[in-house]
Design a protein around this motif. Structure first.
Motif, short mmCIF file in Angstrom:
data_model
loop_
_atom_site.label_atom_id
_atom_site.label_comp_id
_atom_site.label_asym_id
_atom_site.label_seq_id
_atom_site.Cartn_x
_atom_site.Cartn_y
_atom_site.Cartn_z
N GLY A 186 23.90 -21.46 108.61
CA GLY A 186 24.94 -21.89 107.68
C GLY A 186 24.40 -22.76 106.57
O GLY A 186 24.72 -22.57 105.39
N ILE A 187 23.55 -23.73 106.92
CA ILE A 187 22.98 -24.61 105.89
C ILE A 187 22.04 -23.83 104.98
O ILE A 187 22.04 -24.00 103.75
CB ILE A 187 22.24 -25.78 106.56
N ALA A 188 21.21 -22.97 105.56
CA ALA A 188 20.25 -22.21 104.76
C ALA A 188 20.95 -21.32 103.73
O ALA A 188 20.56 -21.26 102.56
CB ALA A 188 19.36 -21.35 105.67
N VAL A 189 22.02 -20.66 104.16
CA VAL A 189 22.77 -19.81 103.23
C VAL A 189 23.41 -20.65 102.13
O VAL A 189 23.42 -20.27 100.95
CB VAL A 189 23.84 -19.00 103.99
N GLY A 190 23.96 -21.82 102.50
CA GLY A 190 24.55 -22.69 101.49
C GLY A 190 23.54 -23.18 100.48
O GLY A 190 23.80 -23.17 99.26
N ILE A 191 22.36 -23.61 100.93
CA ILE A 191 21.31 -24.06 100.02
C ILE A 191 20.86 -22.92 99.11
O ILE A 191 20.68 -23.08 97.90
CB ILE A 191 20.11 -24.60 100.82
N ALA A 192 20.66 -21.73 99.69
CA ALA A 192 20.24 -20.57 98.89
C ALA A 192 21.28 -20.23 97.84
O ALA A 192 20.95 -19.89 96.69
CB ALA A 192 19.98 -19.37 99.81
N ALA A 193 22.57 -20.33 98.22
CA ALA A 193 23.64 -20.03 97.27
C ALA A 193 23.65 -21.01 96.11
O ALA A 193 23.84 -20.63 94.94
CB ALA A 193 24.99 -20.04 98.00
N VAL A 194 23.44 -22.30 96.41
CA VAL A 194 23.39 -23.30 95.33
C VAL A 194 22.26 -22.99 94.37
O VAL A 194 22.44 -22.99 93.14
CB VAL A 194 23.23 -24.71 95.94
N ILE A 195 21.06 -22.74 94.90
CA ILE A 195 19.90 -22.46 94.03
C ILE A 195 20.13 -21.21 93.20
O ILE A 195 19.87 -21.18 91.99
CB ILE A 195 18.63 -22.32 94.90
N LEU A 196 20.64 -20.15 93.83
CA LEU A 196 20.85 -18.88 93.12
C LEU A 196 21.93 -19.01 92.05
O LEU A 196 21.77 -18.52 90.92
CB LEU A 196 21.22 -17.79 94.12
N MET A 197 23.04 -19.68 92.38
CA MET A 197 24.12 -19.81 91.42
C MET A 197 23.71 -20.66 90.21
O MET A 197 24.05 -20.36 89.07
CB MET A 197 25.35 -20.42 92.09
N VAL A 198 22.98 -21.74 90.47
CA VAL A 198 22.50 -22.57 89.36
C VAL A 198 21.53 -21.79 88.48
O VAL A 198 21.59 -21.86 87.24
CB VAL A 198 21.84 -23.85 89.90
N ALA A 199 20.65 -21.00 89.10
CA ALA A 199 19.68 -20.20 88.33
C ALA A 199 20.39 -19.16 87.47
O ALA A 199 20.08 -19.00 86.28
CB ALA A 199 18.69 -19.52 89.27
N ILE A 200 21.36 -18.47 88.05
CA ILE A 200 22.10 -17.45 87.30
C ILE A 200 22.93 -18.10 86.21
O ILE A 200 22.98 -17.63 85.06
CB ILE A 200 22.98 -16.62 88.24
N GLY A 201 23.61 -19.20 86.54
CA GLY A 201 24.44 -19.88 85.55
C GLY A 201 23.62 -20.41 84.39
O GLY A 201 24.03 -20.28 83.22
#
Length: 445
Positions: free
Chosen positions: A25-40
């Protein structure tokens, strides 16, 4: 501290499956934050690049809708009411305007030997490239002298160059045919990329406006003055009508195209702060020139391109913030999962805690042990999340044209944030463990 860390890691290893599920759960959340910030961030950069491609502080005036026979609303292309005279007047009479460029839109086939390209072919005035902030990488731009001489010269976009010439071949000075009319290439424009609408801005050929009308326009305009030039004046060219009567006749006949007509006028203000004022001044001037009565709708539309692009950038920022918020919410849920797992661990290890307290361990030792377990669980999850986020960014970069880039500070912040979540949500279970009564705990041995 070393002993506590070793004990914490051994406890996590003994419950591997449970630890892995919690870390997911934590790993997916961290990955989502990094990916969303990169795309944004990449999306915002694209929008900013598009704003710069449009030119700074730019607005565009296009012909508006007119009413034809029977009250039918007609498109601006059906009855063109903008002219070069309008562009000249805007440039000369409005001090808030820095530069003006008029454009006539068209398309056709460009040919060089056995190569050809069907591209947009636009006639422009000299100020157009200044407004668009579009330099030439080789050769020169179109000048007022080219328009005055109706010169058969052309500027080529990068896409057209790739289609008409061999790699490494210099197009400047060569002769190509546009709609079977020979034109000399005088310059190659810098690459602009895609527009905000998604079409290729480099797939274009620019020629002098006067040349476009006389050489590339298949339907030459009738020999009458523009509406703004003849309104209220007594001009006769064989029709026997005054200027005002001719304007009314032209407005009633949507098939008429004015001599000197243009499809759009690009206007550049001096700075972003004066855009709104300049827009109002342009509207007032054009209404006067087009003899529009109070209450009568404009026969033109003014589009503030910079504001449209900036609005898209703001929308991209809001979307990025929303996605990051959703990712952060997933981290919060993962933190609750850590708390739940740690509480279960405290319950299962009550006897162990009581035994340690009985042989001399302090409550602070028990507190630190469980905090270290929670922090270790979160930090390992954070490391896996960072790696997963990097992989996601690389996958998006390979599969799309968004071109996201990893922000090291974002990755570091996400990793440290994971540790903070572990400590925060592990604090209560650790406190519960440290508050156990040794005698009550030893009853479970």
């Amino acid at each position: 501290m070393t002993m506590a860390l070793r004990t914490a890691l051994r406890a996590l290893w003994l419950h591997r499956l449970r630890s892995i599920l919690t870390m997911t759960g934590i790993a997916v959340g961290i990955a989502a934050v990094i990916l969303m910030v990169a795309i944004g961030t990449a999306t915002q950069k694209q929008v900013i690049d598009q704003i710069q491609n449009l030119g700074a502080n730019v607005m565009m005036v296009v012909a508006g809708q007119r009413t034809g026979p029977g009250g039918v609303r007609l498109s601006g292309d059906t009855n063109v009411l903008l002219t070069e005279d309008d562009a000249v007047a805007i440039r000369a009479q409005l001090p808030s305007v820095r530069e003006v460029g008029a454009t006539w839109w068209g398309s056709g086939q460009a040919i060089n030997g056995n190569r050809n390209s069907w591209s947009r072919m636009h006639g422009i005035t000299a100020g157009f490239m200044e407004v668009r902030a579009w330099p030439a990488v080789s050769g020169r731009l179109i000048t007022d002298e080219d328009n005055a001489a109706v010169a058969k010269v052309a500027l080529l976009g990068q896409t057209v160059v790739k289609r008409l010439f061999e790699p490494g071949e210099d197009p400047v000075g060569q002769v190509i045919r546009l709609r079977n009319v020979p034109f000399q290439v005088i310059g190659v424009l810098a690459s602009k990329g895609q527009s905000t609408q998604g079409w290729d801005q480099d797939d274009v050929v620019y020629v002098p406006l006067a040349t476009a009308r006389m050489r590339l326009n298949n339907k030459p305009a009738p020999q009458i003055q523009s509406a703004s030039a003849i309104a209220g004046k007594k001009r006769f060219d064989g029709s026997g009508k005054t200027g005002f009567q001719k304007v009314e006749q032209v407005k009633a006949n949507p098939s008429v195209v004015f001599a000197g007509a243009v499809n759009s006028i690009m206007i550049q203000a001096h700075d972003a702060g004066s855009l709104r004022t300049t827009t109002d001044e342009v509207r007032e001037l054009l209404r006067q020139r087009h003899r529009l009565m109070p209450g009568e709708p404009d026969d033109f539309d003014i589009r503030n391109l910079s504001e449209v692009a900036e609005a898209r950038a703001a929308s991209a920022r809001i979307l990025t913030a929303l996605l990051v918020g959703i990712a952060a919410l997933s981290l919060l849920i993962a933190g609750i999962g850590i708390m739940n797992i740690m509480l279960v661990s405290v319950t299962e290890r009550t006897a162990e805690i009581g035994l340690r307290l009985a042989v001399g361990a302090g409550r602070r030792d028990i507190l630190s042990q469980f905090l270290i377990e929670a922090a270790a669980l979160a930090l390992v999850s954070g490391l896996l999340g960072v790696l997963l986020g990097f992989g996601g960014v690389l996958a998006v970069d390979a599969a799309t044209q968004i071109a996201p880039r990893i922000d090291p500070l974002t990755a570091l912040g996400a990793f440290l944030g994971a540790g903070l979540i572990g400590v925060t949500f592990g604090l209560y279970p650790a406190w519960q463990a440290s508050r156990l009564d040794p005698i009550v705990a030893l009853r479970r041995v």
